[in-house]
Design a protein around this motif. Structure first.
Motif, mmCIF file in Angstrom:
data_model
loop_
_atom_site.group_PDB
_atom_site.id
_atom_site.type_symbol
_atom_site.label_atom_id
_atom_site.label_comp_id
_atom_site.label_asym_id
_atom_site.label_seq_id
_atom_site.Cartn_x
_atom_site.Cartn_y
_atom_site.Cartn_z
ATOM 1 N N TRP A 51 -7.944 3.295 4.245
ATOM 2 C CA TRP A 51 -6.514 3.442 3.992
ATOM 3 C C TRP A 51 -6.154 4.897 3.722
ATOM 4 O O TRP A 51 -5.194 5.424 4.278
ATOM 5 C CB TRP A 51 -6.063 2.570 2.826
ATOM 6 C CG TRP A 51 -4.643 2.854 2.445
ATOM 7 C CD1 TRP A 51 -4.185 3.538 1.368
ATOM 8 C CD2 TRP A 51 -3.468 2.484 3.200
ATOM 9 N NE1 TRP A 51 -2.814 3.626 1.385
ATOM 10 C CE2 TRP A 51 -2.354 2.987 2.507
ATOM 11 C CE3 TRP A 51 -3.271 1.777 4.392
ATOM 12 C CZ2 TRP A 51 -1.040 2.800 2.954
ATOM 13 C CZ3 TRP A 51 -1.967 1.605 4.847
ATOM 14 C CH2 TRP A 51 -0.870 2.110 4.141
ATOM 15 N N ARG A 62 -4.943 5.251 7.131
ATOM 16 C CA ARG A 62 -3.833 4.329 6.891
ATOM 17 C C ARG A 62 -4.058 2.984 7.590
ATOM 18 O O ARG A 62 -3.170 2.434 8.236
ATOM 19 C CB ARG A 62 -2.510 4.951 7.342
ATOM 20 C CG ARG A 62 -2.076 6.154 6.482
ATOM 21 C CD ARG A 62 -1.665 5.694 5.090
ATOM 22 N NE ARG A 62 -1.123 6.794 4.286
ATOM 23 C CZ ARG A 62 -1.681 7.264 3.172
ATOM 24 N NH1 ARG A 62 -2.837 6.737 2.749
ATOM 25 N NH2 ARG A 62 -1.120 8.217 2.475
ATOM 26 N N GLN A 91 0.820 -1.204 0.000
ATOM 27 C CA GLN A 91 0.000 0.000 0.000
ATOM 28 C C GLN A 91 0.860 1.263 0.000
ATOM 29 O O GLN A 91 0.571 2.233 -0.714
ATOM 30 C CB GLN A 91 -0.930 -0.004 1.216
ATOM 31 C CG GLN A 91 -2.023 -1.054 1.170
ATOM 32 C CD GLN A 91 -3.100 -0.704 0.157
ATOM 33 O OE1 GLN A 91 -2.990 -1.023 -1.024
ATOM 34 N NE2 GLN A 91 -4.144 -0.055 0.609
ATOM 35 N N ALA A 126 -5.141 -0.945 6.909
ATOM 36 C CA ALA A 126 -5.321 -2.037 5.958
ATOM 37 C C ALA A 126 -5.766 -3.269 6.731
ATOM 38 O O ALA A 126 -5.563 -3.352 7.941
ATOM 39 C CB ALA A 126 -4.029 -2.314 5.205
#
Length: 261
Positions: free
Chosen positions: A232, A236, A189, A238
């Motif tokens: 995300w 942030r 990511q 996941a």
């Protein structure tokens, strides 16, 4: 340090496809030859007399899984590239085995990376076919990796936190595989967002992270729900959603991984 970040590219698209599946969906492996399954073996050092702390072992596993993926030997011209690229381009599977004494020393000769956290050691190995596992690895037991819960200290500032699902009991071995998935997804990511400098700093520090059991309140607050892209982008966060081959039901979210913001 020049990281072979391109090795993560297939994981980005697979993660997006995986999140788009219904929650209970799992891959159809009915036509799969078990000997041809490719997976990343992770060996947990669990000595009989002095077993490691559970949290430290999981933090070592999380770092080791990513460290072997981004080792310089996984670069396109590197000796590990073909094996790593093939695995990441397919189904991301890991298997954990436990070792002690001479058996632990024996697996150090196999291609991989060993990470130590507060005395706990894990070696993540280069992905391989089940049929190709050497005897040093195949003789190790998969079961029996359970460790007593511990009381970890404060979370270090500036490191990602991998929150384990409070409603889903998992063995230490299963948890080790899941947090290994989590660091890989975080790295992919970051790379996808163009945050390679952040990823390189993380690598320079040895991929430190904190693994913690989430409280129900923390889990509910961080869970992306049906909008993981926004989770995300804004927070942030996941998530790791398990395929359900072992211990948990298909589609179970096992870990919520939060990059420090």
């Amino acid at each position: 340090m020049v990281l072979p970040l391109s090795v993560l590219d297939p994981l980005l698209s697979r993660y997006a496809q995986w999140l788009a599946l219904p929650g209970e969906a799992t891959a159809d492996t009915s036509d799969e030859d078990p000997d041809d399954v490719v997976l990343m073996p992770m060996v947990l050092r669990i000595e009989r007399r002095e077993p490691p702390a559970r949290t430290a072992l999981l933090e070592a596993a999380a770092a080791a899984a990513l460290a072997v993926c981004l080792d310089e030997r996984c670069a396109p011209e590197g000796e590990w590239h073909e094996a790593m690229h093939g695995w990441i381009s397919g189904r991301i599977r890991k298997v954990t085995r436990r070792a002690r004494g001479a058996h632990w020393e024996a697996v150090q000769a196999l291609p991989g990376i060993t990470v130590e956290v507060d005395g706990a050691e894990v070696r993540a190995l280069l992905p391989m076919r089940v049929a190709d596992m050497p005897k040093e690895l195949s003789r190790l037991q998969i079961s029996g990796s359970e460790l007593e819960p511990d009381e970890p200290g404060p979370i270090r500032s500036g490191v990602p936190v991998l929150w384990l699902n409070p409603d889903v009991p998992m063995s230490a071995g299963k948890s080790a595989a899941q947090v290994g998935h989590a660091t890989m997804i975080l790295a992919a990511q970051l790379h996808g967002e163009g945050l390679d400098a952040d990823l390189e700093r993380w690598a320079a520090d040895g991929y430190p992270c904190a693994v913690r059991q989430a409280s129900p309140e923390t889990w509910a607050d961080l869970h992306p729900g049906d909008d993981p892209e926004t989770a995300w982008r804004k927070s942030r966060v996941a998530m790791v959603r398990d395929a359900g081959f072992t211990e948990v039901d298909p589609g179970t979210v096992t870990v919520l991984a939060r990059w420090p913001v």
